[in-house]
Design a protein around this motif. Structure first.
Motif, PDB file in Angstrom:
ATOM      1  N   LEU A  39       0.670   8.084   4.681  1.00  0.00           N
ATOM      2  CA  LEU A  39       1.569   7.399   3.505  1.00  0.00           C
ATOM      3  C   LEU A  39       2.687   8.373   3.087  1.00  0.00           C
ATOM      4  N   VAL A  40       2.374   9.661   2.822  1.00  0.00           N
ATOM      5  CA  VAL A  40       3.290  10.485   2.295  1.00  0.00           C
ATOM      6  C   VAL A  40       4.230  11.048   3.412  1.00  0.00           C
ATOM      7  N   ALA A  41       3.678  11.306   4.518  1.00  0.00           N
ATOM      8  CA  ALA A  41       4.696  11.324   5.749  1.00  0.00           C
ATOM      9  C   ALA A  41       5.555  10.290   5.536  1.00  0.00           C
ATOM     10  N   ARG A  42       5.133   8.982   5.756  1.00  0.00           N
ATOM     11  CA  ARG A  42       5.914   8.016   6.086  1.00  0.00           C
ATOM     12  C   ARG A  42       6.991   7.779   4.976  1.00  0.00           C
ATOM     13  N   PHE A  43       6.578   8.023   3.928  1.00  0.00           N
ATOM     14  CA  PHE A  43       7.800   7.976   2.615  1.00  0.00           C
ATOM     15  C   PHE A  43       8.559   9.201   2.400  1.00  0.00           C
ATOM     16  N   SER A  44       8.300  10.176   3.191  1.00  0.00           N
ATOM     17  CA  SER A  44       8.972  11.470   2.923  1.00  0.00           C
ATOM     18  C   SER A  44      10.484  11.246   3.017  1.00  0.00           C
ATOM     19  N   PRO A  45      10.916  10.357   4.070  1.00  0.00           N
ATOM     20  CA  PRO A  45      12.506  10.067   4.122  1.00  0.00           C
ATOM     21  C   PRO A  45      13.034   9.636   2.801  1.00  0.00           C
ATOM     22  N   GLY A  60      -4.790   1.886  -4.310  1.00  0.00           N
ATOM     23  CA  GLY A  60      -4.316   1.000  -3.765  1.00  0.00           C
ATOM     24  C   GLY A  60      -3.415   0.074  -4.545  1.00  0.00           C
ATOM     25  N   LEU A  61      -3.994  -0.309  -5.879  1.00  0.00           N
ATOM     26  CA  LEU A  61      -3.350  -1.133  -6.579  1.00  0.00           C
ATOM     27  C   LEU A  61      -2.149  -0.329  -7.389  1.00  0.00           C
ATOM     28  N   ALA A  62      -2.328   0.956  -7.685  1.00  0.00           N
ATOM     29  CA  ALA A  62      -1.156   1.633  -8.072  1.00  0.00           C
ATOM     30  C   ALA A  62      -0.035   1.696  -7.275  1.00  0.00           C
ATOM     31  N   MET A  63      -0.431   1.796  -5.781  1.00  0.00           N
ATOM     32  CA  MET A  63       0.578   1.901  -4.814  1.00  0.00           C
ATOM     33  C   MET A  63       1.080   0.605  -4.858  1.00  0.00           C
ATOM     34  N   PHE A  64       0.645  -0.550  -4.677  1.00  0.00           N
ATOM     35  CA  PHE A  64       0.972  -1.936  -4.690  1.00  0.00           C
ATOM     36  C   PHE A  64       2.280  -1.980  -5.887  1.00  0.00           C
ATOM     37  N   ALA A  65       2.109  -1.594  -7.101  1.00  0.00           N
ATOM     38  CA  ALA A  65       2.947  -1.604  -8.187  1.00  0.00           C
ATOM     39  C   ALA A  65       4.414  -0.631  -7.610  1.00  0.00           C
ATOM     40  N   GLY A  66       4.017   0.325  -7.182  1.00  0.00           N
ATOM     41  CA  GLY A  66       5.067   1.090  -6.620  1.00  0.00           C
ATOM     42  C   GLY A  66       5.932   0.538  -5.477  1.00  0.00           C
ATOM     43  N   PHE A  67       5.091  -0.154  -4.606  1.00  0.00           N
ATOM     44  CA  PHE A  67       5.989  -1.058  -3.591  1.00  0.00           C
ATOM     45  C   PHE A  67       6.682  -2.162  -4.139  1.00  0.00           C
ATOM     46  N   MET A  77       7.546   6.506  -6.986  1.00  0.00           N
ATOM     47  CA  MET A  77       7.107   7.471  -6.438  1.00  0.00           C
ATOM     48  C   MET A  77       5.709   7.978  -6.787  1.00  0.00           C
ATOM     49  N   ILE A  78       5.612   8.114  -8.077  1.00  0.00           N
ATOM     50  CA  ILE A  78       4.185   8.698  -8.788  1.00  0.00           C
ATOM     51  C   ILE A  78       2.986   7.650  -8.180  1.00  0.00           C
ATOM     52  N   LEU A  79       3.407   6.290  -8.385  1.00  0.00           N
ATOM     53  CA  LEU A  79       2.480   5.218  -8.074  1.00  0.00           C
ATOM     54  C   LEU A  79       2.060   5.361  -6.662  1.00  0.00           C
ATOM     55  N   ILE A  80       2.786   5.518  -5.583  1.00  0.00           N
ATOM     56  CA  ILE A  80       2.537   5.451  -4.307  1.00  0.00           C
ATOM     57  C   ILE A  80       2.000   6.800  -4.120  1.00  0.00           C
ATOM     58  N   LEU A  81       2.254   7.976  -4.667  1.00  0.00           N
ATOM     59  CA  LEU A  81       1.285   8.878  -4.593  1.00  0.00           C
ATOM     60  C   LEU A  81      -0.009   8.909  -5.119  1.00  0.00           C
ATOM     61  N   LEU A  82      -0.039   7.979  -6.096  1.00  0.00           N
ATOM     62  CA  LEU A  82      -1.637   8.025  -6.642  1.00  0.00           C
ATOM     63  C   LEU A  82      -2.503   7.193  -5.262  1.00  0.00           C
ATOM     64  N   GLY A  83      -1.773   6.229  -4.719  1.00  0.00           N
ATOM     65  CA  GLY A  83      -2.491   5.535  -3.664  1.00  0.00           C
ATOM     66  C   GLY A  83      -2.758   6.561  -2.586  1.00  0.00           C
ATOM     67  N   ALA A  84      -1.952   7.384  -2.157  1.00  0.00           N
ATOM     68  CA  ALA A  84      -2.070   8.396  -0.967  1.00  0.00           C
ATOM     69  C   ALA A  84      -3.288   9.326  -1.413  1.00  0.00           C
ATOM     70  N   PHE A  85      -3.080   9.992  -2.770  1.00  0.00           N
ATOM     71  CA  PHE A  85      -4.112  10.814  -3.171  1.00  0.00           C
ATOM     72  C   PHE A  85      -5.373  10.427  -3.143  1.00  0.00           C
ATOM     73  N   THR A  86      -5.555   9.179  -3.711  1.00  0.00           N
ATOM     74  CA  THR A  86      -7.111   8.631  -3.654  1.00  0.00           C
ATOM     75  C   THR A  86      -7.575   8.438  -2.522  1.00  0.00           C
TER      76      THR A  86
END
Length: 954
Positions: free
Chosen positions: A259-265, A174-181, A213-222
């Motif tokens: 999250l992956v589906a939402r950020f696919s666009p 989640g923190l990685a995803m936050f950095a991506g945001f 992109m990588i940071l947001i995927l870390l949030g999704a994968f975890t």
């Protein structure tokens, strides 16, 4: 859709109501009250299907922090509707199941349902939020609430271990995803997901695009337990089965997929997105299916099967992103993977939810989930067996169940990927169908193990703690309904295709949907295609693997691995703890004196150095007000008292000198014409001196050791340096501020905007109400921490070092006075002080006073009564639970702030008006009074909780 924010709020309000009704529902199982919330929400979202299907969407904004671009923005489209239905529908069934699974006589149900409702509200917030910061807040709330649910049986070490592991891994993601945001915000200047969609073409070439992109995927994968972050999910199975059925099959683990589906666009046009998402998904798919074969615990088997199925859906979402590389019919060709992902997402929630409930039934009726002890239950539990058969066959991908259809669509998607021309040679893409086919064989095998090894084979009553029998109807009904759904959606799949799948496709591929509408038609027979032959191969080889597995008794074998990812996790935690313990031991000496020296030294270096070396800092020369004789006298007395404290021979003298300094500050406030501050300071001194005296009687006799002067030099330097630094800070604030004083704004607007003539009170409850709300929250937490610390017992029967032992008769002793005159005066003074306290509370908006001062005055009255008659007497006369009073006060303050959302204004916006009331005539009414009431109650609760906790001898 004006109800979107209400749908998110409903679970939280219901959780609050359940918490407040604790102890008042002895006869009724709390689940019957809780189930009404998700049922109503599920019905509401069902009514939205025709609207979303027709192409409309709901969009709603509630102001929160508009100056930072952070508002509660909720959006309902096809994708969020699909997840909202899963969250509320599965939540409803799980709560019904839990009513019969959890015994209200043996389990603490209030925390369970509070945590479950908080989780439900957080998940709805995740899938409905359009603002990145709001989404992140709800995202982390799902981690915290799932931690509490997994650790529900907190006395079990495995439950605590599993809860901690899940939170550490998912919060890291989640923190990685936050950095991506934040990177996305830096590139686009907006927190809105839909506005970011519109800028994708402009930001795709920026340097931060791929890192975000990588940071947001870390949030999704975890969150979705993808390899190698999957290790938390098997340990999370220590949670009660209703939790596993809800969080770990239908909702929380699906958040990463959402999250992956939402950020696919945003990211789907990148080759890196395709390779990372599809690659990690396929690796997780085959790894999870192989590991599931090794498990002897039914929930562990389902855990690894969940990991495998999540990998399948993740891989499909990655493969579906290939559509972004093309246009027209070629693009639509590759969207088959997205269609399969959405269909299997629904199917997985249905069959996995039913299987988790079946495992819960088996565990409930046999007291074991160990496959080595189970067998022969088909004749004893025929209904449970039937549900397990449907769920397992759907998971295995057998007709006529819905899992067969989505598995066939999965095969179609991996076969289509061979047509991609983004890599040479294209034959490399053959690995996709090969991995999918191998994983499907293992999926078939563990599905057969799940149902046949449990219900067929040899019945072993000697290994069971109780005689099995069919479960009660209440436990059977939810999995039966899910099994029926698996059959119905298998026979009539287009019920879903036109209502949920196509709208979901429109949300994931908005550009394609704009050019040509999606058409999805799902049916069983396509002829003798490659997919059919792959399915036949899966069935034949799956039967062989299952038979060999059973013939060699591998299901009874303990699979012990050497160096695993779990070992890496455990070793990393031990290493971090060891290093942190060593480093912390260097400066955490247990001495408060040392800690203050560290803090003051840092302030001197950082703040003092900044003041001396920064440009443009002046110290207000020539701008001082004239000093009166009385102010000089007050300051001299204050300095004398402060300098005398270190030389005091006893603690009583030190306390009295401290009080003298405080009362001189009160005199200065009076001289400066600040009655509110003077009142507050005076009452604080009364209460604080009382606290000092209460703590004093627990301490040993004061002994001042002779210390050499050279030891005192560093302390003297720090003391003088800190005092000089704070003086310079005050002078710099007076002479170096680049802004005009804001005080004139408050003077001009406190009445017109806040409806009050007392500027201080209007500041506290209106202009800076956010500060006040968090201050009372911090005070409440500090009070509870003091209570916990005093009550803490390191061993059964032991007492904390700072508290006296209980006398031989085991009766607590309370401080009290035997002075008859004091008791007589205290009765009269108590009534007068309480009356004055209420006057200060109600008059505070226009005259000196307010909730904070009034509460301190009321606490002073209670302190006086306690000194005169003893705390035991006060507790009998006024049986108030001050910890609950703190909670009530903070809740009122928060609800006052939340109430502003109803009127579509920012959080904690206050209003006022004048009304003609009977008898009273024209009267001003302001919502700030409600907020001040929360402050009043919480401050009384904080003060008295601390005093009563410390005031007792035991």
């Amino acid at each position: 859709m004006p109800l979107l924010h209400i749908t998110v709020l409903v679970p939280f309000l219901l959780a609050l109501m359940i918490a407040l009704l604790r102890g008042r529902m002895a006869r009724l199982h709390r689940g019957w009250l809780v189930i009404a919330g998700p049922l109503a929400l599920f019905i509401y979202f069902l009514t939205r299907i025709p609207v979303i299907k027709g192409g409309d969407s709901g969009y709603e904004t509630v102001s929160w922090i508009p100056s930072l671009g952070i508002n509660l923005v909720f959006h309902l489209d096809g994708l969020s509707l699909l997840f909202a239905l899963l969250i509320t529908g599965m939540g409803m069934l799980v709560i019904f199941y839990s009513i019969y699974y959890l015994d209200k006589r043996k389990e603490e149900l209030t925390p369970f349902y509070v945590y479950l409702l908080i989780f439900m509200g957080a998940m709805l917030g995740v899938v409905l939020s359009d603002n990145l910061m709001v989404l992140y807040g709800f995202w982390e709330l799902t981690s915290v609430s799932s931690f509490l649910l997994i650790a529900y049986w907190h006395r079990r070490q495995k439950s605590r271990y599993g809860a901690l592991k899940s939170m550490l891994i998912t919060v890291f993601g989640g923190l990685a995803m936050f950095a991506g945001f934040l990177m996305l915000y830096g590139m686009t200047g907006t927190f809105s997901i839909r506005e970011i969609w519109s800028q994708t073409g402009d930001i795709s070439g920026q340097s931060l695009f791929i890192p975000s992109m990588i940071l947001i995927l870390l949030g999704a994968f975890t969150k979705s337990a993808q390899f190698p972050f999957h290790i938390w999910l098997p340990d999370a199975m220590e949670a009660p089965t209703p939790v596993s059925a809800y969080l770990h099959s239908a909702t929380m683990v699906k958040a990463g997929l959402y999250l992956v589906a939402r950020f696919s666009p945003v990211f789907a046009g990148q080759h890196e997105w395709f390779w990372i998402v599809s690659g990690v998904g396929l690796i997780t798919l085959i790894y999870g299916s192989i590991q599931a074969m090794k498990q002897t615990d039914l929930k562990a088997l389902l855990a690894y099967s969940t990991i495998s199925q999540l990998g399948l859906i993740m891989g499909l979402l990655g493969m579906g992103s290939a559509a972004s590389f093309y246009t027209g019919e070629e693009a639509v060709f590759f969207t088959a993977a997205t269609t399969a992902a959405l269909f299997h997402l629904i199917n997985h929630a249905i069959f996995k939810g039913s299987l988790f409930m079946v495992v819960g039934i088996v565990d409930h009726e046999t007291n074991t989930r160990d496959l080595r002890k189970l067998g022969g239950l088909v004749s004893l539990m025929p209904v449970t067996f039937t549900v397990a058969l449907i769920g397992s066959f759907s998971m295995a991908g057998l007709p006529p169940f819905a899992g067969f259809l989505s598995k066939e669509m999965f095969f179609t998607a991996v076969l289509n990927i061979r047509q991609l021309d983004i890599l040479s040679p294209q034959s490399f893409f053959t690995i996709f169908p090969v991995l999918a086919w191998i994983a499907s064989i293992f999926t078939f095998a563990y599905s057969m193990i799940m149902v046949f090894h449990t219900f067929f084979g040899k019945y072993q009553p000697e290994k069971l703690d109780k005689k099995p029998h069919e479960a009660p109807f209440g436990l059977l009904l939810p999995p039966i309904l899910l099994a029926l759904l698996a059959v119905i959606t298998g026979l009539f799949p287009n019920i879903l295709s036109k209502t949920l799948i196509v709208p979901g496709m429109n949300a994931i591929h908005p550009q394609l949907a704009a050019s040509s509408p999606f058409y999805v038609n799902i049916y069983f027979w396509h002829g003798f295609t490659a997919e059919v032959w792959m399915t036949l191969g899966v069935i034949l080889l799956g039967i062989v693997v299952y038979r060999v597995y059973g013939r060699l008794s591998l299901v009874d074998k303990e699979w012990r691995s050497g160096y695993t990812l779990n070992h890496v996790y455990d070793g990393s935690i031990r290493l971090v703890e060891r290093v942190s313990r060593s480093v912390t031991g260097l400066y955490m000496t247990g001495s408060m004196r040392h800690y203050l020296m560290y803090i003051f030294t840092l302030i001197i270096v950082v703040v003092g150095g900044s003041l001396l070396y920064a440009d443009g800092i002046t110290f207000g020369q020539g701008e001082y007000a004239p000093v009166s004789f009385f102010e000089v006298v007050a300051v001299l007395v204050m300095l004398t008292g402060a300098l005398a404290i270190p030389f005091a021979k006893s603690r009583i003298a030190a306390i009295l000198l401290t009080g003298m300094v405080g009362y001189m500050v009160t005199l200065l406030f009076i001289l400066f014409r600040a009655p509110d501050l003077a009142l507050t300071q005076m009452i604080v001194e009364v209460v604080s001196v009382t606290l000092f005296l209460l703590c004093f009687r627990h301490l040993p006799r004061l002994k001042r050791e002779k210390v050499k002067f050279r030891v005192k030099i560093p302390k003297l330097i720090i003391a003088v340096g800190f005092g000089a630094t704070m003086t310079l800070v005050a002078l710099a604030a007076l002479g170096s501020s680049p802004f005009e004083s804001i005080s004139s704004f408050y003077v001009e607007n406190s009445y017109t905007l806040g409806g009050g003539k007392n500027i201080v009170n209007v500041l506290l409850v209106d202009f800076r109400g956010f500060d006040t709300m968090f201050e009372i929250t911090v005070l409440g937490l500090a009070s509870l921490a003091i209570y916990s610390m005093i009550k803490l017992q390191l061993e059964p029967g032991s007492k904390p070092d700072l508290v006296r032992d209980v006398p031989d008769d085991n009766k607590p002793r309370y401080a009290r006075s035997n002075d008859v005159l004091l008791q007589s005066v205290a009765k009269v003074a108590f009534v007068i002080i309480i009356t004055f306290s209420l006057y200060l509370f109600f008059a505070g908006h226009n005259h000196p006073g307010g909730g904070f001062i009034g509460a301190l005055m009321a606490a002073a009255a209670l302190v006086l009564l306690s000194i005169a008659f003893g705390t035991e007497f006060v507790e009998k006369v006024l049986p108030v639970d001050y910890r609950k009073l703190i909670a009530a006060g903070i809740s009122i303050a928060f609800l006052t702030g939340i109430g502003s959302f109803v009127f579509d204004v920012p959080f904690l916006t206050q209003t006022f008006g004048y009304f003609e009331l009977p008898v009273m005539g024209k009267t001003e009414l302001t919502t700030a009074t409600l907020f001040d009431l929360g402050v009043y109650l919480s401050v009384i609760g904080v003060t008295m909780n601390i005093i009563f906790t410390i005031g007792r001898d035991n």
